[in-house]
Design an enzyme around this catalytic site. Sequence first.
Site, PDB file in Angstrom:
ATOM      1  N   GLU A 120       0.878  -1.310   0.034  1.00 14.78           N
ATOM      2  CA  GLU A 120       0.076  -0.002  -0.193  1.00 14.78           C
ATOM      3  C   GLU A 120       1.027   1.281   0.045  1.00 14.78           C
ATOM      4  O   GLU A 120       0.473   2.338  -0.607  1.00 14.78           O
ATOM      5  CB  GLU A 120      -0.992  -0.087   1.081  1.00 14.78           C
ATOM      6  CG  GLU A 120      -2.240  -0.877   0.920  1.00 14.78           C
ATOM      7  CD  GLU A 120      -2.968  -0.638  -0.087  1.00 14.78           C
ATOM      8  OE1 GLU A 120      -3.243   0.411  -0.314  1.00 14.78           O
ATOM      9  OE2 GLU A 120      -3.477  -1.556  -0.721  1.00 14.78           O
ATOM     10  N   CYS A 180     -12.325   3.147 -14.841  1.00 16.29           N
ATOM     11  CA  CYS A 180     -12.657   4.544 -14.612  1.00 16.29           C
ATOM     12  C   CYS A 180     -11.176   5.447 -14.346  1.00 16.29           C
ATOM     13  O   CYS A 180     -11.051   5.804 -13.431  1.00 16.29           O
ATOM     14  CB  CYS A 180     -13.430   4.679 -13.329  1.00 16.29           C
ATOM     15  SG  CYS A 180     -14.003   6.575 -13.262  1.00 16.29           S
ATOM     16  N   CYS A 200     -16.411   3.376 -20.018  1.00 16.73           N
ATOM     17  CA  CYS A 200     -17.591   3.612 -19.418  1.00 16.73           C
ATOM     18  C   CYS A 200     -18.536   2.254 -19.643  1.00 16.73           C
ATOM     19  O   CYS A 200     -19.295   1.741 -18.885  1.00 16.73           O
ATOM     20  CB  CYS A 200     -18.628   4.791 -19.628  1.00 16.73           C
ATOM     21  SG  CYS A 200     -17.470   6.165 -18.826  1.00 16.73           S
ATOM     22  N   CYS A 214     -18.244  -0.449 -17.383  1.00 17.57           N
ATOM     23  CA  CYS A 214     -18.336  -0.368 -16.077  1.00 17.57           C
ATOM     24  C   CYS A 214     -19.668  -0.741 -15.357  1.00 17.57           C
ATOM     25  O   CYS A 214     -20.673  -0.685 -15.835  1.00 17.57           O
ATOM     26  CB  CYS A 214     -18.044   1.246 -15.703  1.00 17.57           C
ATOM     27  SG  CYS A 214     -18.088   1.816 -14.184  1.00 17.57           S
ATOM     28  N   CYS A 245     -24.432   6.330 -12.736  1.00 20.36           N
ATOM     29  CA  CYS A 245     -23.081   7.223 -12.798  1.00 20.36           C
ATOM     30  C   CYS A 245     -23.495   8.712 -13.312  1.00 20.36           C
ATOM     31  O   CYS A 245     -23.962   8.761 -14.420  1.00 20.36           O
ATOM     32  CB  CYS A 245     -21.874   6.921 -13.387  1.00 20.36           C
ATOM     33  SG  CYS A 245     -20.473   7.663 -13.961  1.00 20.36           S
TER      34      CYS A 245
END
Length: 369
Positions: free
Chosen positions: A41, A200, A207, A210, A216
């Site tokens: 991370e 995205c 899109c 998605c 959205c």
Amino acid sequence: MTPAPDLPTFSARLIRWQKLHGRRNLPWQGVRDPYAIWLSEVMLQQTQVGTVIPYYLRFLERFPDVASLAATGIDEVLALWSGLGYYSRGRNLHRAAQVVATDHSGVFPRSAEALQQLPGIGRSTAAAIAAFAYGERRAILDGNVKRVLARHLGLEGYPGEKGNEALLWRQAEALLPADAGPEAMAVYTQALMDLGATVCTRARPRCAACPLRQDCMALREERVAQIPAPRPRRALPERETAMLMLRMQDKVLLRKRPATGIWGGLWCFPEMPVDGDAAAYCIRHFGLEVSPLGHMGQGAPLDHVFTHFKLRIHPQPLRVVSAPPAAMRDEARWMTLDDALAAAIPAPARTLLLRLGPPGRAQAEQSHG
Ligand code: SF4
């Protein structure tokens, strides 16, 4: 376009999508060890996956657990970090390992709240570690997730602005799976990350593929390209410095910077004021007599942009004509080009070293006598 009333929840769609289309085979996926998750991370902050993977694997091989990281010196950590950039991450990683070793008996804290107390672990990173390692129900909001949520919400304005950021945190929390078990929390968290990284995306989001397209707002209002709004422009203050690229035979002089401040603890060319006299400076500070060296390209100015200012570097390539024995102080060291490139150095020092010669040059010079 009105979303269907029986549209599955945001989290259910993401979890399903992740299982079908999410990323696979990243070396930190499926890992439950909080130490390894934390490492990945931190490395992934501001850095692409492809760049991180070899660093992550090398780091884990050298420091397989938090105890081994805590027990080493910062120089070795920064050398392994060299090239990843944003070195404060490496320094914080080392400090956090020492805190875990001393204050937590070598065991990673078991909640996002406690993780967030460690150096260099912010709210989103703490939540990601807790979600992956312990299945804790916590919202993440890294750069990619901010973009996804900003578009999904149709957010006006820059997402980093305080009010907008608070709004996005509230939204991230509201969208968490209602009663997810540990496994689902890990998959959901991974799904948000994967969607931001692969669908995205900042430029040319996909899109049509998605799972969030039905509701959205950015897509509905044809504002995908406008969201997220960019950071309001403000002119960065500019600073200037001169860097002394001192060469003696096949070696260059690097100096270890103080532990705090920019590039803290890294090796770099010695600096002097831009309007100073380099020859006089070298005599005074190093006891070295120098003469100009190199062609025009080596001395061309170099710009480096920090978050809060821009630094214009004026390199001064110089050859050492004479050096009295023991002229150097402890924090300065002569290194071959290869050793210098392998040391913990900031990006501009790397660029300047490469102007002096490609990697491997030092051995080539030595083997040719
Ligand atoms: S529909 Fe497009 S803009 Fe909206 S979240 Fe999905 S990829 Fe992003």
